[in-house]
Design a protein around this motif. Structure first.
Motif, PDB file in Angstrom:
ATOM      1  N   UNK C 425      24.491  -7.020  11.903  1.00 53.77           N
ATOM      2  CA  UNK C 425      25.216  -6.455  13.029  1.00 53.77           C
ATOM      3  C   UNK C 425      25.331  -7.127  13.688  1.00 53.77           C
ATOM      4  N   UNK C 426      27.337  -7.280  14.358  1.00 54.47           N
ATOM      5  CA  UNK C 426      27.626  -7.455  15.830  1.00 54.47           C
ATOM      6  C   UNK C 426      26.935  -6.426  16.492  1.00 54.47           C
ATOM      7  N   UNK C 427      26.540  -5.454  16.670  1.00 50.15           N
ATOM      8  CA  UNK C 427      26.334  -4.409  17.246  1.00 50.15           C
ATOM      9  C   UNK C 427      25.341  -3.874  17.350  1.00 50.15           C
ATOM     10  N   UNK C 428      23.685  -4.374  16.063  1.00 49.49           N
ATOM     11  CA  UNK C 428      23.001  -4.031  16.512  1.00 49.49           C
ATOM     12  C   UNK C 428      22.426  -6.016  17.357  1.00 49.49           C
ATOM     13  N   UNK C 429      23.187  -6.773  17.448  1.00 49.32           N
ATOM     14  CA  UNK C 429      22.642  -7.775  18.497  1.00 49.32           C
ATOM     15  C   UNK C 429      23.071  -7.637  19.765  1.00 49.32           C
ATOM     16  N   UNK C 430      24.265  -6.492  20.168  1.00 44.81           N
ATOM     17  CA  UNK C 430      24.292  -6.720  21.139  1.00 44.81           C
ATOM     18  C   UNK C 430      23.653  -5.366  21.720  1.00 44.81           C
ATOM     19  N   UNK C 431      23.346  -4.410  21.289  1.00 43.25           N
ATOM     20  CA  UNK C 431      22.153  -3.292  21.719  1.00 43.25           C
ATOM     21  C   UNK C 431      20.882  -4.252  21.658  1.00 43.25           C
ATOM     22  N   UNK C 432      20.190  -4.564  21.169  1.00 41.04           N
ATOM     23  CA  UNK C 432      18.851  -5.147  21.199  1.00 41.04           C
ATOM     24  C   UNK C 432      19.221  -6.413  22.381  1.00 41.04           C
ATOM     25  N   UNK C 433      20.501  -6.538  22.172  1.00 44.07           N
ATOM     26  CA  UNK C 433      20.092  -7.879  23.627  1.00 44.07           C
ATOM     27  C   UNK C 433      20.247  -6.761  25.572  1.00 44.07           C
ATOM     28  N   UNK C 434      20.278  -5.367  24.938  1.00 41.67           N
ATOM     29  CA  UNK C 434      20.844  -4.851  25.848  1.00 41.67           C
ATOM     30  C   UNK C 434      19.173  -4.211  25.876  1.00 41.67           C
ATOM     31  N   UNK C 435      18.664  -3.634  25.034  1.00 39.49           N
ATOM     32  CA  UNK C 435      17.673  -3.120  25.381  1.00 39.49           C
ATOM     33  C   UNK C 435      16.032  -3.366  26.238  1.00 39.49           C
ATOM     34  N   UNK C 436      15.627  -2.341  26.974  1.00 43.29           N
ATOM     35  CA  UNK C 436      14.758  -3.131  27.732  1.00 43.29           C
ATOM     36  C   UNK C 436      15.295  -3.601  28.945  1.00 43.29           C
ATOM     37  N   UNK C 437      15.909  -3.793  28.972  1.00 40.90           N
ATOM     38  CA  UNK C 437      16.882  -5.110  30.869  1.00 40.90           C
ATOM     39  C   UNK C 437      17.501  -3.867  31.723  1.00 40.90           C
TER      40      UNK C 437
END
Lengths: 437, 437, 437
Positions: C425-437
């Motif tokens: 889902x779009x929400x998962x994509x956004x959070x995955x791109x954000x994590x660890x940065x």
């Protein structure tokens, strides 16, 4: 110039490495076993025979053992069909042992003893890091010089039975060819798993030997990279022929085509195992166990209990172990079975495929599909299966190894021609000798 | 001169590597866990205790952690039965972390703190290639010089948790002994599989750790080649005692006799696992699973469902899993069973065999057959099986490892004498200490 | 300064290495397959596309093949979403082949042909020891100089298909960065198992490829140590999607996240396989076979035949394969099942855990327990199981790899955004791109 990773010696392949004690006290003739072994011929005779003046011979008999080697090889070495590489004493940690090994090499190759023409090289056990290998190489150079032999004419094989020797194998390409050594004489890299186990301080509950798969990979790789030949260590359980055969099959899949043999029976098994079978046959993966199918009038029959197959309304019920699969069509069933069966080609089949590819190549094709088909029968139900495999130049080259092995054996071991003629028909032998040339 | 591949330190074997956080905020006494751990004795006390001033301790507590180590070791280090090797911070990619590690080492060994006599060395994590190891070695040399310690007196152990560190292990023999380093101080090579997994960027579906068998082989081999001791990394699933034991058994078969312990319970398991059992027992391969036979009045009984045996007209029906074999004679049956059973010798059995071989050697024999016999019972049918194994000097040496381990433990760990006396009778202990010397 | 073991190129990850013949005789347009491949987009398009002017193209078509590459890449290279690395001819043992490869590289990158802006590098097959790699590197340096390109701007990837090349990988860290070479251009280390099998002279009864697990480990390790990316060789059985997926899973557990693809279908499979699944699921070890549990309204159901569970008087009878266990309490039963089940987290689950750990870290905790719980049903009996796993910084870093892979794909492959949005889902994509940065 020859590239270092081409095999440099007369033999490109060595299947068998057979050791014999050099002197036994209490016997009328302390060299009795040597005299018996040097008389071996045909499949019982190894590719490399190793009069063992180290572990197989008691320490206090080794001076006599060196004399025995010289005497027996002088008498009967000329007729022996394999190569002769005595093992002498050596230890990376003990200069007195190394000096003793040097003296034994001097004795065995002394031209006055009349054996040196049939001594192909020496086997050096218990080597350590590469500088220790160079010490042995230097002694052999001095032996050659003292006895008027050409420098580098005596081969040197080593037993890999320490971590430092395993690491040394990674340095061969850098060290061979240097002006101050003659390491190009290196011939066999032989694993010695019992001493290696000691050196690694490994413990198993039953005292059985660990598999040491990484050691065997590293030995095979080093042989490939440095133009040597890799040989596995002794298989202790002499009565376990199946186990010995399985070990050879596993070794061959790593490129390790040679193995130590402790008895003429093991020599026969190890001489034959890497050669393709006389007749091809189908195998099936019966829930994790490989089972040979029985060929009955063109149908390949599975008659075990691990796989069950039944035709039912609207399809087939296939049971492998405790897994049940229902498939609706014969085509789906064939697909399922295709994952389970495989074909072990005969020498004849291999030569056929090689010739087919060579013809295609001449006709300008780079890759062709090789088809293999069979009718498989399980519980009375017959299914036609057929698989294609794409062959290109690389496939052809990779599958050529058993043929090249056969050619090397045929050229170097005339004493095995009769045995090979029994295994394969004359026509197959002729075509196998011709293919790839 | 000592060869580099002899183990150079006081302990020739290390079974256990136990880590403890050095400082925890929020507690009355931030050093509470250190004080508890340094009080461990007997089988609960590790061979090497590692106050962990790296991963187990929060970054902002590590300065306090270094002080805690000094204080706790000054108070109670003299009585601790194992060696003490604190882990300090280090990273191949970060000079500020390396400098911090250096400062902590200076602090911990400052003679004014009174701990240094009982600090045996340091554990350096996250090392890279060999030049990074030399940086740590150089800092330890400076620490020794600043504090008036003999050069090389502090041991250095490293955590192998990167591909570059794995490759560095292959260079130890070339680098140790050079004039510009003191790498002879190297003691333990410890695998760190979690960080190694990160460094290799490995992915498993469940997030579980890969086996990294090649890493463990390479670590064990490097330890063997460079006179160090290899230790496996932490086993996360603390409640899984069977799994921990199996990992230790697998490690031991690679020569890796030490393992990380996260709890005193794991310390007990890892201290005992590599030692031979009190009582020998027979095992059987029950269709791929190893099952212990139950000894009842001299008969070894299998009572599971995976193997079935029945006497029939003219022979025996043996069923292993879904494989049925029919054999005609008791002799053939014994042959089949011999392939399935094996014996796990007790310490007593091992000492017996060692003494038997030593006596034979003194009597001038190079090799003797060791016989092992039993009566095996399956489904009420009793069969006598007997196997011979040839022992020569190499076999003897390879099977001596558990005895040498025992001797090393007994000499260095008086606090475990009571536990060992419970495991083995006094007579067995005396004979085990005597054999091979 | 950048450490050598950081990945140096634009792409930190490469999942797919897709080869295409460069010229075929007999077709209207000999470059037809190139034109088709360069049009691939989305999951069908590889991370690295390899116009194959070596084995896939007949020897007499390779001059035309080089011209075709230049022409097709000049026409459509700008829009191709992956990188483009043609494979040219090379052989460690044959200078004429090496010179031919040099000429083809000169041709393909000639600015007059208009392709060079979209040529990312070259793939060099059949390399030998490190000095042979340097010859190829030197030719690429000359190509760069002749055509006015920045030195080091063309990447170099190699096929590891000889023992000497396998050994060379252990020397990369010592050789990269030397003044007389530009080996920092090294990008992919690609295993070539068919030719490797030939070089090792390995034999298998069926002619099937050996597993070469040690080679893959050594390749992955070298990539990690030298800042390169490891890629497995071709998987011949194109119709066997399950087998290809299993091979990828096994490779990933070694840190080898890339694999050769022979068809666009294989590209799709290999692009998706290393990414976490859309939905998490439970698996169970059913007597040695991993089976996915079916999620039914919050209950994870096993409905196979390999495990049986029955409630009995005073306890539970659990049967796994032919092993029966009786446990007295539901708690003991849960313990037994906990050893059998495991959870495969979704991308969503992974991001959740990452965020949870990051929050704990900010709150000053070094380690936290991550709990995973489920209700498992077997034969109608429901059992609650729950496991804790300790996470520290190292765990967090190690489990970040699939997220980093996702981020690298998302940033570099906009053409796959639609496919990824379908997977997650779009929400998962956004959070995955954000994590660890």
């Amino acid at each position: 110039m020859t590239a270092i990773d081409e095999r440099l010696h007369d033999r490109k392949f060595v299947r068998t490495f057979f050791t014999t004690p050099t002197a036994e006290s209490g016997a009328d003739d302390s060299a009795k076993k040597l005299r018996s072994a040097i008389g071996l011929r045909g499949m019982q005779a190894p590719d490399v025979w190793v009069p063992d003046n180290e572990d197989a011979t008691a320490p206090n008999m080794r001076d006599e053992g060196a004399e025995n080697i010289a005497e027996v090889v002088a008498d009967d070495g000329e007729e022996f069909p394999g190569e002769i590489h005595p093992r002498v004493v050596w230890h990376r940690d003990d200069p007195s042992t190394r000096y003793k090994g040097f003296q034994h090499m001097l004795e065995i190759t002394d031209p006055e003893n009349g054996a040196v023409e049939n001594i192909d090289g020496f086997v050096i056990p218990e080597v350590g890091d590469i500088d220790d290998w160079k010490k042995a190489d230097e002694f052999i150079t001095i032996v050659e010089n003292e006895h008027g032999l050409e420098e580098g004419s005596l081969a040197m094989s080593v037993i890999i039975e320490s971590g430092s020797a395993e690491l040394a194998m990674g340095k061969l390409r850098e060290e061979m060819g240097k002006a101050d050594n003659n390491l190009e004489r290196l011939f066999l890299l032989v694993d010695g798993e019992v001493d290696y186990t000691k050196d690694q301080r490994a413990i198993t509950p039953t005292g059985g030997l660990p598999e040491w798969k990484e050691l065997r990979h590293n030995t095979s790789r080093a042989a490939s990279a440095a133009g040597c030949i890799s040989v596995d260590g002794p298989y202790d359980d002499i009565r376990d022929v199946d186990g010995y055969h399985e070990r050879i099959t596993a070794n061959n899949a790593m490129g390790m085509l040679g193995i130590w043999s402790l008895t003429p029976g093991q020599v026969v098994e190890a001489n034959k195992s890497p050669l393709p079978p006389e007749e091809g046959y189908w195998i099936i993966d019966a829930d994790g166990r490989e089972v040979e199918l029985e060929s009955r009038e063109g149908v390949e029959v599975y008659s075990g209990d691990r796989i069950e197959l039944e035709e039912e309304d609207g399809g087939y019920e296939l049971e492998v172990g405790s897994d049940e699969i229902f498939v609706e069509s014969e085509e789906d069933l064939a697909d399922e079975l295709l994952d389970l069966v495989d074909y072990v080609p005969s020498m004849d089949d291999i030569v056929d495929s090689m010739e087919e590819f060579e013809a295609a190549k001449e006709a300008g094709k780079g890759a062709i599909a090789m088809t293999r088909a069979a009718t498989v029968e399980i519980d009375g139900v017959q299914v036609d299966v057929s698989s294609d495999r794409m062959w290109d130049e690389a496939t052809y080259q990779a599958l050529m190894t058993p043929v090249k092995l056969f050619q090397d054996v045929y050229e170097n071991r005339p004493d095995q021609h009769d045995d090979l003629a029994e295994l394969y028909s004359e026509d197959v032998v002729d075509r196998a000798m011709d293919v790839g040339n």
